[in-house]
Design a protein around this motif. Structure first.
Motif, PDB file in Angstrom:
ATOM      1  N   GLU A 109     -43.588 -65.830 -11.138  1.00 54.32           N
ATOM      2  CA  GLU A 109     -44.429 -64.749 -10.621  1.00 54.32           C
ATOM      3  C   GLU A 109     -45.798 -65.231 -10.159  1.00 54.32           C
ATOM      4  O   GLU A 109     -46.447 -64.586  -9.343  1.00 54.32           O
ATOM      5  CB  GLU A 109     -44.617 -63.687 -11.710  1.00 54.32           C
ATOM      6  N   SER A 110     -46.241 -66.368 -10.667  1.00 52.46           N
ATOM      7  CA  SER A 110     -47.612 -66.813 -10.397  1.00 52.46           C
ATOM      8  C   SER A 110     -47.840 -67.275  -8.968  1.00 52.46           C
ATOM      9  O   SER A 110     -48.957 -67.252  -8.467  1.00 52.46           O
ATOM     10  CB  SER A 110     -47.980 -67.948 -11.359  1.00 52.46           C
ATOM     11  N   GLY A 111     -46.773 -67.755  -8.308  1.00 46.55           N
ATOM     12  CA  GLY A 111     -46.911 -68.308  -6.967  1.00 46.55           C
ATOM     13  C   GLY A 111     -47.257 -69.778  -6.954  1.00 46.55           C
ATOM     14  O   GLY A 111     -47.380 -70.390  -5.887  1.00 46.55           O
ATOM     15  N   LEU A 112     -47.394 -70.390  -8.138  1.00 48.69           N
ATOM     16  CA  LEU A 112     -47.770 -71.805  -8.189  1.00 48.69           C
ATOM     17  C   LEU A 112     -46.659 -72.696  -7.640  1.00 48.69           C
ATOM     18  O   LEU A 112     -46.935 -73.736  -7.039  1.00 48.69           O
ATOM     19  CB  LEU A 112     -48.097 -72.199  -9.632  1.00 48.69           C
ATOM     20  N   VAL A 113     -45.409 -72.297  -7.850  1.00 46.36           N
ATOM     21  CA  VAL A 113     -44.292 -73.094  -7.338  1.00 46.36           C
ATOM     22  C   VAL A 113     -44.370 -73.206  -5.823  1.00 46.36           C
ATOM     23  O   VAL A 113     -44.163 -74.287  -5.246  1.00 46.36           O
ATOM     24  CB  VAL A 113     -42.941 -72.483  -7.777  1.00 46.36           C
ATOM     25  N   MET A 115     -53.560 -63.943 -12.186  1.00 43.38           N
ATOM     26  CA  MET A 115     -52.482 -62.966 -12.263  1.00 43.38           C
ATOM     27  C   MET A 115     -52.944 -61.643 -12.875  1.00 43.38           C
ATOM     28  O   MET A 115     -52.472 -60.579 -12.509  1.00 43.38           O
ATOM     29  CB  MET A 115     -51.318 -63.522 -13.095  1.00 43.38           C
ATOM     30  N   GLY A 116     -53.837 -61.738 -13.835  1.00 39.01           N
ATOM     31  CA  GLY A 116     -54.248 -60.540 -14.543  1.00 39.01           C
ATOM     32  C   GLY A 116     -53.305 -60.244 -15.700  1.00 39.01           C
ATOM     33  O   GLY A 116     -52.154 -60.680 -15.720  1.00 39.01           O
ATOM     34  N   ALA A 117     -53.806 -59.477 -16.654  1.00 34.34           N
ATOM     35  CA  ALA A 117     -53.043 -59.197 -17.872  1.00 34.34           C
ATOM     36  C   ALA A 117     -51.763 -58.420 -17.585  1.00 34.34           C
ATOM     37  O   ALA A 117     -50.709 -58.673 -18.182  1.00 34.34           O
ATOM     38  CB  ALA A 117     -53.905 -58.427 -18.869  1.00 34.34           C
ATOM     39  N   TYR A 118     -51.836 -57.455 -16.653  1.00 35.28           N
ATOM     40  CA  TYR A 118     -50.658 -56.618 -16.388  1.00 35.28           C
ATOM     41  C   TYR A 118     -49.513 -57.446 -15.801  1.00 35.28           C
ATOM     42  O   TYR A 118     -48.360 -57.326 -16.232  1.00 35.28           O
ATOM     43  CB  TYR A 118     -51.021 -55.478 -15.443  1.00 35.28           C
ATOM     44  N   LYS A 119     -49.823 -58.287 -14.791  1.00 40.35           N
ATOM     45  CA  LYS A 119     -48.779 -59.089 -14.167  1.00 40.35           C
ATOM     46  C   LYS A 119     -48.189 -60.096 -15.159  1.00 40.35           C
ATOM     47  O   LYS A 119     -46.992 -60.359 -15.146  1.00 40.35           O
ATOM     48  CB  LYS A 119     -49.320 -59.822 -12.936  1.00 40.35           C
TER      49      LYS A 119
END
Length: 429
Positions: free
Chosen positions: A309-313, A47-51
């Motif tokens: 937000e991660s998309g893992l779901v 994801m990166g720090a910003y996300k």
């Protein structure tokens, strides 16, 4: 290799929960452990720090987070004020004379204390069950398991428990609708408690001792019970009534507003009745355990938004048609977290966002109540079976009994409670 790649989403989520459980076991605290889990999740999903920061800030600033922090604050203040001013004990003293059955006296006070969401509340009811057992020759092991089990019989359906409020908030249901789905758990807990701990064949009491204990029983005082129990009446009755009123007259107002108003009214009742109540409220709101609970709530909502937000779901929903992921999220994860942590807020915060997210991604919105109920029964069975549950530890310590001996008495009822939850899940489906 393809099968391993297909299992990667499950491996990732279990690794995240492993990190969270490790943090809990290493005594980093629930809040830091859950927040750390969100950071591990972001790292695994690139994801990166910003996300991560953007998702975390959304969870931090959401209205649901604010309402929940407010509710938990008021609940903790009310519980602390009633306990420290002695009003809780006065409620019980006024009701003692109405309890003619010795078996009822043994479980009444733990059950009554269970209506107050106090961490470690079993230590508050332990002296009362010891007093109620005088003259009845009840073994200390039986006193301990009665105190522990009946202290928690309401937890699956009591709207003042922070864990229930958090679960309802994450699932997007009004608290009393949520409680309507989980309420059969109370009946199951009461029946299991009676069969395994209280029935005559399991807890024999000598007739002569019963008569002796009844003769020394004081008379009940209805006026005192009403006067001292007024805060509970206002909190419970006001919560039900105001939520119903708001839903009809002001449907746009969040249901939490009614509960907040009722709790505020209950706190005022205690304050008018007892001197020094305001100083107690200040103490409660500045205690380390309260601040830790608030941080835990914030961390859970941060984790929920980072997970979304991660998309893992979305990835999990593709594993084995989604069924494996849903079963893991609703059964394995909450039970495991419950056993390891012994805390309702922990399993709700870890598993409920995953269950809700998967249900939404897989278009199972109409089945959400069933999956949520399964999650709650699985997690609650886990915390009741947990050997590190704070109420279990405090109860065993108070009565001076062996932890393993008491734990063996708890396992089978917990397994049956989980079995009932699974059966109830299929009924709801």
């Amino acid at each position: 290799m393809d099968s391993l790649a297909g299992m990667m989403p499950l491996i990732k989520i279990f690794f995240v929960f492993f990190c969270m459980l490790a943090g809990i076991r290493l005594k980093f605290g629930l809040g830091p452990s859950v927040l750390g889990g969100s950071a591990v999740l972001a790292l695994l999903m690139d994801m990166g720090a910003y996300k991560w920061f953007h998702a975390a800030s959304q969870g931090l600033m959401s209205a649901k987070t604010g309402w929940l922090v407010c509710l938990v604050s008021l609940i903790m203040v009310l519980s602390g004020m009633m306990e420290r001013t002695g009003q809780s004990r006065r409620v019980m003293d006024s009701l003692t004379g109405y309890l003619k059955s010795p078996r009822l006296r043994l479980v009444f006070f733990p059950s009554l204390i269970g209506l107050l969401p106090m961490p470690g509340g079993a230590i508050f009811s332990a002296p009362m069950i010891k007093e109620a057992a005088k003259g009845l020759e009840v073994p200390d092991l039986d006193k301990a398991v009665l105190n522990y089990w009946f202290r928690h019989v309401w937890e699956l359906a009591w709207p003042l428990y922070p864990g229930m409020i958090l679960a309802a908030a994450i699932s997007g249901m009004p608290i009393f609708r949520f409680v309507g789905y989980t309420a059969p758990g109370v009946i199951c807990c009461l029946l299991l408690g009676y069969f395994f701990y209280l029935r005559p064949g399991r807890l024999p009491l000598k007739a002569s001792l019963i008569a002796s204990a009844s003769e020394t029983q004081t008379r009940g005082d209805a006026r005192a019970a009403l006067r001292e129990g007024l805060p509970l009446i206002v909190a419970i009755g006001g919560s039900f009534g105001l939520e119903a009123l708001l839903s009809v007259v002001f449907p746009g107002v969040p249901f939490e507003a009614g509960i907040v108003a009722a709790l505020a009214g209950a706190i005022l009742c205690v304050a008018f009745r007892n001197r020094g109540s305001l100083s107690i409220a200040r103490e409660v709101l500045t205690e380390k355990k309260f601040l830790g609970l608030v941080f835990m709530i914030i961390s859970v909502f941060v984790f929920k938004d980072v997970l979304g937000e991660s998309g893992l779901v979305e990835e999990l929903s593709q594993v084995a048609g989604g069924e494996t992921a849903m079963i893991a999220a609703a059964v394995l994860v909450p039970f495991l977290v419950g056993v390891v942590s012994g805390i309702t807020m922990a399993f709700v915060g870890a598993a409920m966002p995953l269950v809700v997210g998967l249900a939404g991604t897989m278009n199972l919105g109409d089945q959400l109540p069933a999956w949520v109920v399964l999650c709650m029964f699985s997690g609650f069975s886990g915390i009741m079976a947990s050997p590190i549950h704070i109420c279990f530890l405090l109860t065993c310590q108070y009565f001076g009994i062996d932890l393993y001996a008491a734990w063996k008495r708890i396992i089978v009822p917990c397994a049956l409670l989980l079995t009932f939850g699974v059966a109830y899940f299929f009924v709801l489906l």
